[in-house]
Design an enzyme around this catalytic site. Structure first.
Site, PDB file in Angstrom:
ATOM      1  N   ARG A 238      -1.321   3.152 -10.555  1.00 40.15           N
ATOM      2  CA  ARG A 238      -0.322   2.130 -10.907  1.00 40.15           C
ATOM      3  C   ARG A 238       0.523   2.721 -12.019  1.00 40.15           C
ATOM      4  O   ARG A 238       0.027   3.039 -13.097  1.00 40.15           O
ATOM      5  CB  ARG A 238      -1.003   0.844 -11.372  1.00 40.15           C
ATOM      6  CG  ARG A 238      -0.041  -0.132 -12.050  1.00 40.15           C
ATOM      7  CD  ARG A 238      -0.627  -1.494 -12.225  1.00 40.15           C
ATOM      8  NE  ARG A 238      -0.683  -2.172 -10.945  1.00 40.15           N
ATOM      9  CZ  ARG A 238      -0.869  -3.494 -10.805  1.00 40.15           C
ATOM     10  NH1 ARG A 238      -1.017  -4.251 -11.867  1.00 40.15           N
ATOM     11  NH2 ARG A 238      -0.898  -4.048  -9.610  1.00 40.15           N
TER      12      ARG A 238
ATOM     13  N   HIS B 241       5.170  -2.157  -3.858  1.00 40.45           N
ATOM     14  CA  HIS B 241       3.805  -2.675  -4.043  1.00 40.45           C
ATOM     15  C   HIS B 241       3.171  -2.797  -2.652  1.00 40.45           C
ATOM     16  O   HIS B 241       2.899  -3.902  -2.166  1.00 40.45           O
ATOM     17  CB  HIS B 241       3.862  -4.032  -4.753  1.00 40.45           C
ATOM     18  CG  HIS B 241       2.562  -4.446  -5.364  1.00 40.45           C
ATOM     19  ND1 HIS B 241       1.417  -3.674  -5.294  1.00 40.45           N
ATOM     20  CD2 HIS B 241       2.224  -5.560  -6.071  1.00 40.45           C
ATOM     21  CE1 HIS B 241       0.445  -4.297  -5.932  1.00 40.45           C
ATOM     22  NE2 HIS B 241       0.894  -5.439  -6.412  1.00 40.45           N
TER      23      HIS B 241
ATOM     24  N   GLN C 148      -0.148  -4.908  -1.824  1.00 35.64           N
ATOM     25  CA  GLN C 148       0.011  -6.352  -1.846  1.00 35.64           C
ATOM     26  C   GLN C 148       0.613  -6.856  -0.535  1.00 35.64           C
ATOM     27  O   GLN C 148       0.201  -7.895  -0.004  1.00 35.64           O
ATOM     28  CB  GLN C 148       0.889  -6.776  -3.031  1.00 35.64           C
ATOM     29  CG  GLN C 148       1.045  -8.274  -3.165  1.00 35.64           C
ATOM     30  CD  GLN C 148      -0.260  -8.977  -3.491  1.00 35.64           C
ATOM     31  OE1 GLN C 148      -0.891  -8.673  -4.487  1.00 35.64           O
ATOM     32  NE2 GLN C 148      -0.684  -9.921  -2.651  1.00 35.64           N
TER      33      GLN C 148
ATOM     34  N   ASP D 216       8.029 -14.275  -6.585  1.00 33.43           N
ATOM     35  CA  ASP D 216       7.277 -13.533  -7.604  1.00 33.43           C
ATOM     36  C   ASP D 216       7.838 -13.950  -8.958  1.00 33.43           C
ATOM     37  O   ASP D 216       8.858 -14.648  -9.034  1.00 33.43           O
ATOM     38  CB  ASP D 216       7.462 -12.019  -7.364  1.00 33.43           C
ATOM     39  CG  ASP D 216       6.454 -11.174  -8.132  1.00 33.43           C
ATOM     40  OD1 ASP D 216       5.598 -11.745  -8.843  1.00 33.43           O
ATOM     41  OD2 ASP D 216       6.523  -9.937  -8.025  1.00 33.43           O
TER      42      ASP D 216
ATOM     43  N   CYS E  35       2.136 -13.316  -5.145  1.00 37.13           N
ATOM     44  CA  CYS E  35       1.161 -12.238  -5.390  1.00 37.13           C
ATOM     45  C   CYS E  35       0.372 -12.440  -6.679  1.00 37.13           C
ATOM     46  O   CYS E  35      -0.620 -11.735  -6.899  1.00 37.13           O
ATOM     47  CB  CYS E  35       1.853 -10.888  -5.384  1.00 37.13           C
ATOM     48  SG  CYS E  35       3.079 -10.679  -6.677  1.00 37.13           S
TER      49      CYS E  35
ATOM     50  N   ARG F  71      -6.611  -8.829  -0.702  1.00 37.96           N
ATOM     51  CA  ARG F  71      -6.395  -7.501  -1.311  1.00 37.96           C
ATOM     52  C   ARG F  71      -7.660  -6.667  -1.160  1.00 37.96           C
ATOM     53  O   ARG F  71      -7.613  -5.482  -0.839  1.00 37.96           O
ATOM     54  CB  ARG F  71      -6.062  -7.640  -2.816  1.00 37.96           C
ATOM     55  CG  ARG F  71      -4.665  -8.105  -3.154  1.00 37.96           C
ATOM     56  CD  ARG F  71      -3.615  -7.047  -2.884  1.00 37.96           C
ATOM     57  NE  ARG F  71      -3.791  -5.825  -3.645  1.00 37.96           N
ATOM     58  CZ  ARG F  71      -3.376  -5.631  -4.888  1.00 37.96           C
ATOM     59  NH1 ARG F  71      -2.748  -6.591  -5.534  1.00 37.96           N
ATOM     60  NH2 ARG F  71      -3.559  -4.469  -5.494  1.00 37.96           N
TER      61      ARG F  71
END
Lengths: 49, 307
Positions: free
Chosen positions: B106, B133, B136, B222, B262, B290
């Site tokens: 990340r 991402h 996700q 988001d 998310c 996930r």
């Protein structure tokens, strides 16, 4: 002991068979991993077969 | 002849056929997990997780996931790694990948993870970058499939910032053949090149978020301020004020539309409490998935297709 027996033939990069990677010479950083594994084994178990 | 290393740095690194395989593996792996059935295909494999940004779900899902598959995880944070600052990212890629079997990163710019992967001898997974991402979105699409079946031909409404989640939805739409309606405030529009798109065939931009949501099968959003943009927080609160997903917006979507986020969510900002805690919301399934999709992904990257 069962786990040790498994570890004897498993190493980092165990997926190299599917990961088109040729073994490289002078892998100093990688060898840190391997000699330290041997050292820990020796310090904890002594000489093994 | 051995196959080349397969990374998952962007959603489009996997083909439609590979994604369909992964979703089926996810279903089977999840079923084993729910039945407390031991499944250890990755015994003695080591996953290194490098975090240059904060994380809750990503660390938890990867660490739990690799353990449930019989392997182990090593966590490195910014103090331990500092990709590209402590040492060149290319050197870090060489060293870390020689001591491990799989790497999850990340970080900030996508270029960092791309450079790392180019010098890695093991698969590298994108655990979030400024641009994408992909893990996700794997979970999100799997969650949609679980609840509603195939996503092909469906319409996803993306409401809010054209961030890494939005970019990845757009990539996924091209591969899996669905449509994305995007509505962002002025000045926050999609940047197709940054999103890594092949064309415009699978998305449409709307100035009015209500228009974007109309008839959608899935409405998703988001936070208004993603990690790394905190300095703009005050300005963004004003700019995004009309882009909240609320009950009125859900009412114009399809009758059986789902809501996804998310997480972490800010109730009262990008989504109303009524929606995220309501009956159309599947955010908890989405978070749980996930774990399952990433287990399928790790299995695939290390072992290829299994029976």
């Amino acid at each position: 002991m069962k786990r040790l027996a498994v570890m004897q033939y498993v190493s980092a990069n165990a997926n190299m068979s599917i990961a088109n990677v040729k073994p490289q010479r002078g892998g100093g950083s990688q060898n840190r991993l391997h000699v330290q594994k041997a050292l820990m084994e020796y310090l904890l178990l002594g000489k093994v077969a | 002849m051995s196959a080349p290393i397969k990374h998952f740095l962007q959603f489009k690194d996997l083909t439609r056929e590979e994604l369909e395989y992964l979703f089926e593996r996810t279903r089977r792996i999840k079923k084993k997990f729910k039945a407390y059935q031991q499944y250890w295909p990755l015994t003695d494999r080591t996953l290194v997780m490098i975090f240059e940004k904060a994380s809750t779900r990503t660390r938890l899902s990867f660490e739990a996931g690799i353990q449930q598959l019989g392997g182990s995880a090593i966590y490195l944070n910014t103090r331990d790694s500092q990709l590209g600052r402590g040492e060149p990212v290319e050197d870090a890629g060489q060293v870390i990948s020689r001591m491990s079997d799989l790497v999850m990163i990340r970080t900030f710019e996508q270029s960092i993870i791309e450079r790392f992967a180019a010098h890695s001898r093991v698969p590298v997974i994108n655990g979030l970058t400024n641009e994408y991402h992909p893990c996700q979105i794997l979970a999100d699409i799997y969650t949609y499939i679980e609840h509603r079946g195939s996503i092909q031909g469906k319409t996803v409404a993306w409401i809010g910032d054209s961030n890494n989640m939005c970019n990845t939805w757009l990539q996924a739409a091209e591969i899996l053949d669905f449509n994305v309606h995007v509505s962002t405030p002025p000045g926050y529009e999609v940047e197709p090149e940054r999103a890594g798109l092949y064309g415009h065939a699978h998305y449409e931009e709307f100035k009015d978020p209500m228009e974007a949501a109309k008839g959608a099968d899935l409405v998703t959003t988001d936070v208004w301020t993603s990690m790394g943009w905190e300095a703009e927080n005050e300005e963004r609160l004003k700019d995004f004020a009309d882009w909240q997903v609320d009950a009125e917006m859900m009412s114009v979507a399809a009758k059986d539309a789902l809501f996804m986020h998310c997480l972490p969510a800010h109730r009262g900002e990008e989504v109303s409490a009524e929606v995220i805690d309501g009956t159309q919301s599947v955010v908890w399934d989405e978070a749980e998935n996930r774990l399952h999709v990433q287990k399928a992904l790790m299995e695939y990257l290390l072992l290829g297709k299994v029976q």
